[in-house]
Motif scaffolding. Structure first.
Motif, PDB file in Angstrom:
ATOM      1  N   ASN A 186       1.085  -0.997   0.316  1.00 41.37           N
ATOM      2  CA  ASN A 186       0.027   0.153   0.300  1.00 41.37           C
ATOM      3  C   ASN A 186       1.025   1.059  -0.034  1.00 41.37           C
ATOM      4  OD1 ASN A 186      -2.403   1.086   0.092  1.00 41.37           O
ATOM      5  ND2 ASN A 186      -2.540   0.943   2.217  1.00 41.37           N
ATOM      6  N   ILE A 237      -3.964   1.362  -5.070  1.00 43.01           N
ATOM      7  CA  ILE A 237      -3.159   2.027  -6.235  1.00 43.01           C
ATOM      8  C   ILE A 237      -4.588   3.431  -5.608  1.00 43.01           C
ATOM      9  CG2 ILE A 237      -2.299   2.871  -7.959  1.00 43.01           C
ATOM     10  CD1 ILE A 237      -1.272  -0.419  -8.981  1.00 43.01           C
ATOM     11  N   VAL A 242      -1.888   8.674  -8.696  1.00 42.11           N
ATOM     12  CA  VAL A 242      -2.084   8.723 -10.140  1.00 42.11           C
ATOM     13  C   VAL A 242      -3.122   9.010 -10.017  1.00 42.11           C
ATOM     14  CG1 VAL A 242      -2.808   7.077 -11.819  1.00 42.11           C
ATOM     15  CG2 VAL A 242      -1.364   6.146  -9.761  1.00 42.11           C
ATOM     16  N   VAL A 244      -1.511   2.449 -13.931  1.00 36.95           N
ATOM     17  CA  VAL A 244      -1.759   1.704 -12.799  1.00 36.95           C
ATOM     18  C   VAL A 244      -0.779   0.579 -13.916  1.00 36.95           C
ATOM     19  CG1 VAL A 244      -3.298  -0.209 -12.571  1.00 36.95           C
ATOM     20  CG2 VAL A 244      -3.649   2.498 -12.003  1.00 36.95           C
ATOM     21  N   TYR A 257       2.469  -0.307 -12.851  1.00 38.61           N
ATOM     22  CA  TYR A 257       2.670  -1.174 -11.473  1.00 38.61           C
ATOM     23  C   TYR A 257       2.617  -2.540 -12.316  1.00 38.61           C
ATOM     24  CZ  TYR A 257       2.067   2.586  -8.184  1.00 38.61           C
ATOM     25  OH  TYR A 257       2.029   4.098  -7.481  1.00 38.61           O
ATOM     26  N   PRO A 294      -3.877  -5.148  -9.487  1.00 39.87           N
ATOM     27  CA  PRO A 294      -3.394  -3.531  -9.412  1.00 39.87           C
ATOM     28  C   PRO A 294      -4.850  -3.452  -8.558  1.00 39.87           C
ATOM     29  CG  PRO A 294      -3.060  -4.330 -11.949  1.00 39.87           C
ATOM     30  CD  PRO A 294      -3.300  -5.099 -10.591  1.00 39.87           C
TER      31      PRO A 294
END
Length: 321
Positions: free
Chosen positions: A174, A201, A271, A282, A285, A293
């Motif tokens: 996190n 996210i 984001v 995203v 990630y 995600p």
């Protein structure tokens, strides 16, 4: 997707949850601190949408006994076979001691022992014996979910990260940037290979940079100055970057602490931008090692206010394939 959604009462979640699979969302996950509990929204989602995966990211190990936690997970898994994952982790003194009156002691041991308990209990095996943080005379599970739900560990720093790799089925993490995944995954060691990595996210789909940064500072200021996340970001090498915010927080200037979070860090940890740019961020990630995600959507002015606004934001952010 993280539920419950901010700005949407739980009583109005059904129409949102029912639409999520058609939009391309695969999972709903909850958290638990001092607001809504981590299981009621998932039980509702299990009934509202029979295809969504359901997970906790995370529930604390200190505020439920291990058998009660195992029973709750097994019951949910019986209602939604093969669709449940349980993420557990340590909470902190504000939520364990101050509001629940439970001593906050040996968090690592409690997480490790609870993971060991859950792995046996959810496999339908009896549990007994002396653990470091509790003693179980004998627990015989009355419900054996098939398949047994995976157990994940909420982890930030090396000791917990190694635990997630060594004894659990995956990791929940996190408040980290894409570049932070390299040291996080490296700290898990070779035991983390092939395991699930869930990362929450935070996403604000707005082209209004000022709005996004203001929302980001309000969100991040208290978090980055909390004991656990402060230590996490120090380990990631951000001590100097966050020094001004920490000085303000220590002096009782919480507003100043939020304002002192640098723009560049807000842009990494929240984001924001057009929905297309958010999807691209995203995806980075995922490219860096996140297998799940987990979006937490922050309201954006382009979509207005209320439940319809949040649903419109989810539609705009929906995966394209």
């Amino acid at each position: 997707m993280t539920i419950p959604l901010s700005t949407v009462p739980l009583s109005e979640h059904r129409r949102v949850v029912e639409e999520l699979p058609d939009l391309g969302y695969t999972d709903v996950w909850t958290g638990e601190a001092a607001g809504r509990d981590g299981f009621t929204p998932l039980a509702l989602a299990a009934a509202w949408s029979p295809s969504l995966r359901l997970g906790t990211a995370v529930v604390p190990v200190q505020t439920r006994g291990p058998a009660l936690l195992a029973m709750t997970v097994a019951t949910l898994a019986e209602a939604a076979p093969g669709r449940v994952a349980v993420g557990v982790g340590s909470s902190g003194p504000p939520f364990v001691t101050r509001i629940n009156g439970i001593p906050f002691e040996h968090p690592y041991r409690q997480v490790r022992d609870t993971v060991r308990f859950l792995k046996r209990a959810l496999a339908g095996k009896p549990v007994r014996g002396v653990f470091d943080s509790f003693t179980i005379e004998e627990y015989r599970p009355a419900v054996r979910p098939d398949p047994a739900p995976p157990v994940l560990v909420g982890a930030l720093r090396p000791q917990m990260l190694r635990l997630a790799a060594r004894e659990a089925d995956g990791l929940v993490t996190n408040f980290l940037a894409v570049r932070d995944l390299r040291p996080v995954l490296a700290a898990m060691g070779p035991g983390g290979a092939g395991k699930e990595v869930v990362a929450r996210i935070f996403v604000c789909p707005t082209r209004d940079v000022g709005h996004a940064r203001a929302r980001g500072r309000a969100l991040l200021g208290p978090i980055l100055n909390a004991r656990t996340y402060s230590a996490f970001h120090s380990w990631l090498g951000r001590g100097e970057e966050l020094a001004a915010s920490r000085r303000a927080w220590a002096a009782g200037d919480h507003r100043g602490a939020c304002e002192a979070v640098p723009d560049a860090l807000v842009d990494e940890l929240l984001v924001h931008g057009s929905p297309e740019r958010c999807r691209e961020h995203v995806a980075r990630y995922a490219g860096a090692g996140v297998t799940t995600p987990l979006l937490a959507v922050v309201p954006a002015p382009e979509f207005g206010a209320g439940p319809d606004a949040m649903l419109a934001a989810l539609r705009a952010l929906a995966p394209l394939d």
